[in-house]
Design a protein around this motif. Structure first.
Motif, short mmCIF file in Angstrom:
data_model
loop_
_atom_site.label_atom_id
_atom_site.label_comp_id
_atom_site.label_asym_id
_atom_site.label_seq_id
_atom_site.Cartn_x
_atom_site.Cartn_y
_atom_site.Cartn_z
N ILE A 29 77.55 -22.17 -24.82
CA ILE A 29 76.44 -21.67 -24.02
C ILE A 29 75.58 -22.85 -23.61
O ILE A 29 75.21 -23.67 -24.46
N GLU A 30 75.27 -22.95 -22.32
CA GLU A 30 74.36 -23.98 -21.83
C GLU A 30 73.16 -23.29 -21.19
O GLU A 30 73.32 -22.44 -20.30
N VAL A 31 71.95 -23.63 -21.68
CA VAL A 31 70.71 -23.03 -21.19
C VAL A 31 69.94 -24.10 -20.44
O VAL A 31 69.63 -25.17 -20.98
N LEU A 32 69.61 -23.81 -19.19
CA LEU A 32 68.88 -24.75 -18.34
C LEU A 32 67.46 -24.95 -18.85
O LEU A 32 66.87 -24.04 -19.46
N PRO A 33 66.87 -26.12 -18.60
CA PRO A 33 65.48 -26.37 -19.00
C PRO A 33 64.55 -25.30 -18.45
O PRO A 33 64.65 -24.90 -17.28
N GLY A 34 63.66 -24.80 -19.31
CA GLY A 34 62.67 -23.81 -18.90
C GLY A 34 63.19 -22.39 -18.79
O GLY A 34 62.46 -21.50 -18.34
N HIS A 35 64.42 -22.14 -19.21
CA HIS A 35 65.01 -20.79 -19.10
C HIS A 35 65.28 -20.21 -20.48
O HIS A 35 65.29 -20.92 -21.48
N ARG A 36 65.53 -18.89 -20.49
CA ARG A 36 65.88 -18.22 -21.73
C ARG A 36 66.77 -17.02 -21.43
O ARG A 36 66.73 -16.45 -20.34
N LEU A 37 67.55 -16.63 -22.43
CA LEU A 37 68.41 -15.46 -22.32
C LEU A 37 67.56 -14.21 -22.56
O LEU A 37 66.42 -14.31 -23.02
N SER A 38 68.12 -13.05 -22.30
CA SER A 38 67.39 -11.81 -22.56
C SER A 38 67.18 -11.62 -24.06
O SER A 38 67.93 -12.13 -24.89
N TYR A 39 66.12 -10.88 -24.40
CA TYR A 39 65.87 -10.47 -25.78
C TYR A 39 66.75 -9.24 -25.96
O TYR A 39 66.60 -8.25 -25.24
N GLN A 40 67.70 -9.29 -26.90
CA GLN A 40 68.76 -8.29 -26.95
C GLN A 40 69.21 -7.99 -28.37
O GLN A 40 68.86 -8.72 -29.30
#
Length: 123
Positions: A29-40
């Motif tokens: 998983i790669e997360v871009l700067p300033g981003h987040r996945l859903s709360y799940q």
């Protein structure tokens, strides 16, 4: 390897299935700067995240856990969770899913920055 590799782009970054078999799935998983996945949450699987690059700010059942490269975070079946990248560099995580079912439709989104299927709650 279990099945053909799968690479998926999302508004927050990308994920790729590295391996899959009965009772498990491994993703990059790669997360871009300033981003987040859903709360799940997930009803059928646990997840174990290993940070390989960047800093992960993880929300697990309302508690914040910060993980650096080489550190890991465990999410039990049914726990609400999300990964955020609050930094200027990319975040790379290896996710190990374990459970009877690891399909993408085992996601209940509680909150989402991108307008994806969050259950309605009356005010």
């Amino acid at each position: 390897m279990g099945q053909e590799q799968l690479f998926v782009s999302r508004p927050w970054g990308t994920w790729q299935v590295l391996d899959e078999g009965t009772g498990y799935k491994v993703k990059r998983i790669e997360v871009l700067p300033g981003h987040r996945l859903s709360y799940q949450t997930h009803a059928h699987r646990s997840e174990h995240w290993i940070v390989v690059a960047g800093v992960a700010t993880c929300l697990i059942d309302g508690n914040t856990v910060v993980a650096h490269p080489g550190e890991s975070v465990h999410v039990a079946v049914g726990q609400a969770h999300r990964i955020a990248n609050r930094h200027d560099e990319g975040l790379v995580i290896i996710e190990i899913q374990r459970g009877a079912y690891t399909g993408e439709d085992d996601i209940v989104r509680l909150d989402d920055d991108y307008g994806r299927d969050v259950p309605f709650t009356a005010p």
